[in-house]
Scaffold this motif. Structure first.
Motif, short mmCIF file in Angstrom:
data_model
loop_
_atom_site.label_atom_id
_atom_site.label_comp_id
_atom_site.label_asym_id
_atom_site.label_seq_id
_atom_site.Cartn_x
_atom_site.Cartn_y
_atom_site.Cartn_z
N GLY A 85 15.67 29.36 -0.05
CA GLY A 85 15.90 30.43 0.91
C GLY A 85 17.37 30.66 1.19
N ARG A 86 18.09 29.58 1.26
CA ARG A 86 19.50 29.70 1.60
C ARG A 86 20.36 29.02 0.55
NH1 ARG A 86 20.65 31.24 6.90
NH2 ARG A 86 18.75 31.33 8.10
N LEU A 87 21.60 29.46 0.45
CA LEU A 87 22.53 28.80 -0.44
C LEU A 87 23.02 27.52 0.21
CD1 LEU A 87 24.74 31.75 -1.69
CD2 LEU A 87 23.05 30.50 -3.00
N THR A 88 22.76 26.42 -0.45
CA THR A 88 23.26 25.16 0.08
C THR A 88 24.66 24.92 -0.45
OG1 THR A 88 22.51 23.87 -1.78
CG2 THR A 88 20.94 24.22 0.00
N GLU A 89 25.31 23.97 0.15
CA GLU A 89 26.66 23.63 -0.28
C GLU A 89 26.64 23.23 -1.75
OE1 GLU A 89 28.41 21.54 3.01
OE2 GLU A 89 29.86 20.67 1.60
N GLU A 90 25.58 22.51 -2.10
CA GLU A 90 25.46 22.01 -3.47
C GLU A 90 25.34 23.17 -4.48
OE1 GLU A 90 22.27 19.29 -5.93
OE2 GLU A 90 21.94 19.76 -3.80
N ASP A 91 24.47 24.15 -4.14
CA ASP A 91 24.32 25.33 -4.99
C ASP A 91 25.67 25.99 -5.21
OD1 ASP A 91 21.61 25.07 -4.92
OD2 ASP A 91 21.32 26.52 -3.30
N VAL A 92 26.34 26.25 -4.08
CA VAL A 92 27.57 27.02 -4.11
C VAL A 92 28.63 26.30 -4.93
CG1 VAL A 92 29.46 27.91 -2.71
CG2 VAL A 92 27.10 28.18 -1.95
N ARG A 93 28.75 25.02 -4.69
CA ARG A 93 29.78 24.26 -5.42
C ARG A 93 29.52 24.27 -6.91
NH1 ARG A 93 31.20 20.66 -0.97
NH2 ARG A 93 32.64 22.07 0.08
N ALA A 94 28.24 24.07 -7.27
CA ALA A 94 27.90 24.03 -8.69
C ALA A 94 28.21 25.36 -9.35
CB ALA A 94 26.43 23.68 -8.87
N ARG A 150 32.31 31.73 2.58
CA ARG A 150 31.41 32.83 2.89
C ARG A 150 29.99 32.55 2.38
NH1 ARG A 150 31.19 38.88 0.52
NH2 ARG A 150 28.98 38.98 0.99
N ALA A 151 29.90 31.88 1.24
CA ALA A 151 28.61 31.78 0.56
C ALA A 151 27.68 30.72 1.14
CB ALA A 151 28.82 31.51 -0.92
N ILE A 152 28.24 29.61 1.59
CA ILE A 152 27.38 28.52 2.06
C ILE A 152 26.56 28.98 3.25
CG2 ILE A 152 27.36 26.22 3.12
CD1 ILE A 152 29.77 25.55 1.36
N GLY A 153 25.27 28.79 3.13
CA GLY A 153 24.39 29.12 4.23
C GLY A 153 23.85 30.54 4.19
N GLN A 154 24.32 31.32 3.23
CA GLN A 154 23.81 32.69 3.14
C GLN A 154 22.38 32.71 2.62
OE1 GLN A 154 25.33 36.14 1.94
NE2 GLN A 154 27.10 36.02 3.28
N ASP A 155 21.64 33.72 3.05
CA ASP A 155 20.29 33.89 2.53
C ASP A 155 20.34 34.32 1.07
OD1 ASP A 155 19.23 33.28 4.92
OD2 ASP A 155 18.93 35.35 5.57
N VAL A 156 19.44 33.79 0.29
CA VAL A 156 19.35 34.24 -1.10
C VAL A 156 18.45 35.46 -1.14
CG1 VAL A 156 18.59 33.63 -3.41
CG2 VAL A 156 19.64 31.91 -1.96
#
Lengths: 323, 455
Positions: free
Chosen positions: B21-30, B59-65
């Motif tokens: 549902g949301r961009l996690t820190e891990e997603d964003v970093r990867a 900006r991206a961390i925590g954003q809705d996908v």
């Protein structure tokens, strides 16, 4: 021998000597040396490698080649049990220097009967390089002929004619709109008839993704091969030292249509490091043979791996150079 | 280009991730690690990349996908938006002096950047807007620079002013402007010599021109292929001479042109034109969005994101409904048809299968044509069912299957296999739905590849 003396005189006025003529001050303000990195770290850790990565990438070596270099470095550091950042620096410099070393046979053509075709994309300094190379060869006693096969760019022939005048060598071709292949054919015929030692061919700048222009070049190359089979062949690609990763693509694509024997790296008197030459050397194995460091006719020098690496890391630019 | 495309890299990174549902820190970093590499390969300056990545990360961390996208694509969407914002969200024009006043434009740049060519191209462009330009030959150094300008001027049918090579450029500029005022030109374009940004004498020459005559616009011409050094060049020219805009030359090559981003980031000055070819007419407006695509090297993904956006917006209602049914394991053949329709709207299976979140299939693994063919076969099978059968797969007995097989023109074994796979994936969906992990539209709700949705 007078030839050697001239050589010596030229080499003395080296890359850095020229740079120091008025440019050094500003340049040093812009270019951050690698020494701060080596002195700023007390141990070899991830931060240290990250900093090295930054310097290599900032030198236009590119992501892939940088990765390879660092991987190799890490391995060596481990094998040789290097603990100090300064030892690490030596390893790094050595490995790049070794890689960039030019075989002395690479300059044989200067003394032989040869045809040198100078190629590259637009605005890299082909015409200027041809002019400088002509001056250099003429000075060493060779009988030189220049062919103006850039029949496309406005006034390219005029520009080359001016260089020919400065170098005091004759020029053929140069009328705008003529077929460059026919210029090459005529030039080869003229070179043979006049008993010329070195025929230097200036070509029009062309982007490597323009198929027709690249085919034109292939044709020119073929004509030389066919018409002058016993001449020593050199195809030198001129690369702008400020160009980034695209220079690798340029070298690859030009090499497809006319086998490259060397690189002339121009505009090396600015703040760019020309690091892409390292990536090209490691991927395509094409050596840098000359560097252009200014606008004067004498500002084309044989490539010196030591100076290049030093400039890349800006080490001997410091007064207290520690080699 | 020999580089693995950013799309492929991101696919690899996200193959093992489930849609969330949301961009996690891990997603964003990867994802950003790959974006960073792509930017560096495109010659964006290292420091600019670092800053940029940091801004995007925040900006991206925590954003809705968004529906229809996977986390990687969501990150790319944000990267793209930020990049466009950074490069200026609209195209700009050269500012002209009001009324009949003469506008003086000075071109500057390194050797070989393409100034003389750009001068003529701009004059040609202005001519179509009813401006009468005068080109002033202020390059008194390079052999034949004046001749080159004269020939280019003649081709564009614009006047060229020259005083040979024995006058200082500022004098030439002054005389050119006087000449323009007398002869009814309303634009004077000064073609200056190429120079190194660290050559103090030569930079002083430009300062002298600016001090001696009223220069309204100073344009820096930069080779699009410039590497890391672009920031040094732009910064020095801007600080020492002051620039109002940038012309990006040699954009018809295959360079990704990261220099554009670096220059904009460092100077804040707009990129006015891109020079595309060798013909004098090839001067185009600068479009930040196109440039962003080019630098990222992933126009394909971006257009997919757009398509997904359009589709999902329209069918959001349906998607939600379907998602709800999936959760309960009530996904039937009607839903299947609907999802096929959506897919076709987005360019067919071959274009999107590799990008489906949760599917984790590398596009290269798939023989896309064969898959499309299979998809058409499956569709034919479903279309050969009655409405009741589609709603309630349990009705399917051997007789009905035989009829369906005939209708679809396939062997009954194919129908059997298809129905079996469908039942299996229904089960999987029910499990996943029950676990509460899924339920974000139809795409988010697709089962992993093990479930074997019957394509």
């Amino acid at each position: 021998m007078s030839e050697e003396k001239q050589e010596e005189k030229k080499e003395k006025k080296g890359f850095f000597a020229r740079l120091k003529q008025g440019l050094t001050k500003t340049r040093d303000n812009i270019v951050r040396g690698i020494d701060s990195v080596f002195s700023g770290f007390s141990s070899i850790d991830d931060d240290f490698y990250e900093e090295l990565e930054e310097i290599l990438i900032m030198g236009d070596i590119g992501v892939n080649a940088t990765g390879d270099i660092l991987e190799r470095l890490k391995r060596e550091v481990k094998e040789k049990h290097v603990k100090e950042p300064s030892g690490c620096k030596q390893l790094l410099i050595e490995s790049i220097r070794e890689q960039m070393q030019v075989d002395t046979a690479a300059y044989d053509f200067e003394q032989e009967k040869s045809v040198i075709m100078v190629i590259g994309v637009n605005g890299v300094g082909k015409t200027t390089s041809v002019g400088k190379l002509a001056g250099r060869l003429k000075e060493s006693g060779r009988k030189v002929l220049i062919a103006a096969a850039d029949t496309f760019r406005a006034a390219a022939g005029d520009q080359l004619a001016e260089w020919a005048r400065r170098a005091e060598v004759p020029m053929v071709g140069g009328s705008e709109g003529a077929d460059p292949a026919s210029v090459v054919y005529d030039a080869v015929t003229a070179a043979k008839a006049r008993g010329v030692d070195v025929l230097l061919i200036d070509t029009a700048g062309r982007l490597h993704n323009k198929k027709n222009l690249m085919e034109e070049l292939r044709k020119m190359n073929r004509i030389i091969d066919r018409e002058f089979p016993d001449a020593h062949r050199e195809n030198l690609i001129v690369l702008d030292g400020t160009t980034g990763q695209n220079a690798l693509v340029q070298a690859r694509e030009f090499g497809e249509v006319a086998e490259l024997t060397g690189i002339i790296l121009t505009k090396m008197d600015g703040t760019a490091k020309g690091g892409i030459a390292v990536a090209i050397q490691s991927e395509l194995n094409i050596p840098v043979k000359y560097i252009g460091v200014g606008e004067g006719i004498e500002d084309l020098q044989r490539f010196d791996a030591d100076e290049f690496v030093n400039a890349l890391f800006d080490v001997s630019g410091e007064e207290d150079g520690d080699d | 280009m020999a580089f693995e495309s950013l799309t492929d890299k991101l696919q690899r990174v996200f193959r093992n991730l489930r849609s969330k549902g949301r961009l996690t820190e891990e997603d964003v970093r990867a994802a950003l690690r790959e974006v960073k590499m792509a930017l560096l390969e495109a010659d964006v300056n290292f420091k600019v990349v670092k800053q940029f990545i940091k801004a995007v990360e925040e900006r991206a961390i925590g954003q809705d996908v968004m529906n229809g996208l996977n986390p990687g694509q969501m990150v790319i969407k944000i990267v793209n938006e930020e990049m466009i914002a950074l490069m200026g969200s609209e195209t700009t024009e050269i500012t002209m002096q009001p009324g009949k006043a003469v506008t003086v434009i000075m071109m500057a740049g390194l050797q070989g950047a393409g100034k003389t060519t750009a001068v003529a191209k701009i004059a040609g462009k202005l001519k179509t807007k009813g401006k009468k330009s005068l080109l002033a030959a202020c390059d008194i150094y390079r052999p034949a620079a004046i001749e080159q300008l004269q020939i280019n001027g003649r081709k564009q049918e614009v006047d060229v002013f020259e005083m040979g090579t024995d006058h200082k450029p500022v004098e030439i500029a002054r005389s050119a402007i006087a000449h323009a005022e007398k002869n009814g030109h309303n634009v004077v374009i000064l073609d200056t010599a190429g120079r190194l940004h660290i050559d103090e004498d030569m930079m002083a020459e430009l300062q002298e021109i600016k001090a001696g005559v009223a220069v309204h616009q100073t344009l820096l011409v930069v080779d699009a292929m410039t590497g890391q050094d672009a920031v040094n060049v732009a910064k020095e020219f801007d600080e020492k001479v002051g620039i109002d805009g940038v012309v990006l030359s040699k954009m018809d090559g295959d360079t990704r042109g990261g220099a554009a981003l670096s220059i904009k980031a460092v100077t804040g000055k707009p990129i006015l034109y891109v020079s595309m070819g060798e013909k004098l007419s090839d001067l185009e407006q600068f479009y930040p969005d196109r440039m962003a695509n080019r630098i990222l090297g992933m126009g394909d993904v971006l257009s997919l994101i757009e398509k997904a956006q359009e589709n999902i917006d329209i069918d959001e209602e349906k998607s939600r409904e379907m998602a709800g049914r999936m959760k309960k394991g009530k996904f039937d053949f009607e839903d299947y048809l609907e999802s096929l329709k959506q897919m076709r709207n987005m360019g067919g299976l071959s274009s999107i299968l590799g990008m489906l979140p949760g599917m984790g299939i590398k596009s290269a693994d798939i023989d896309s044509e064969a898959s499309d063919r299979q998809l058409r076969q499956s569709e034919a099978i479903v279309l050969s069912m009655t409405k009741a059968e589609r709603r309630n797969p349990k009705l399917l007995n051997p007789q009905r299957k035989y009829r369906i097989a005939k209708g679809a023109g396939v062997d009954v074994a194919v129908v059997n296999r298809f129905v079996k796979q469908f039942e299996q994936s229904q089960k999987v969906m029910k499990q996943l739905g029950g676990g509460g992990k899924h339920g974000r539209g139809m795409f988010g709700g697709f089962p992993g590849r093990k479930g074997g949705f019957p394509f």
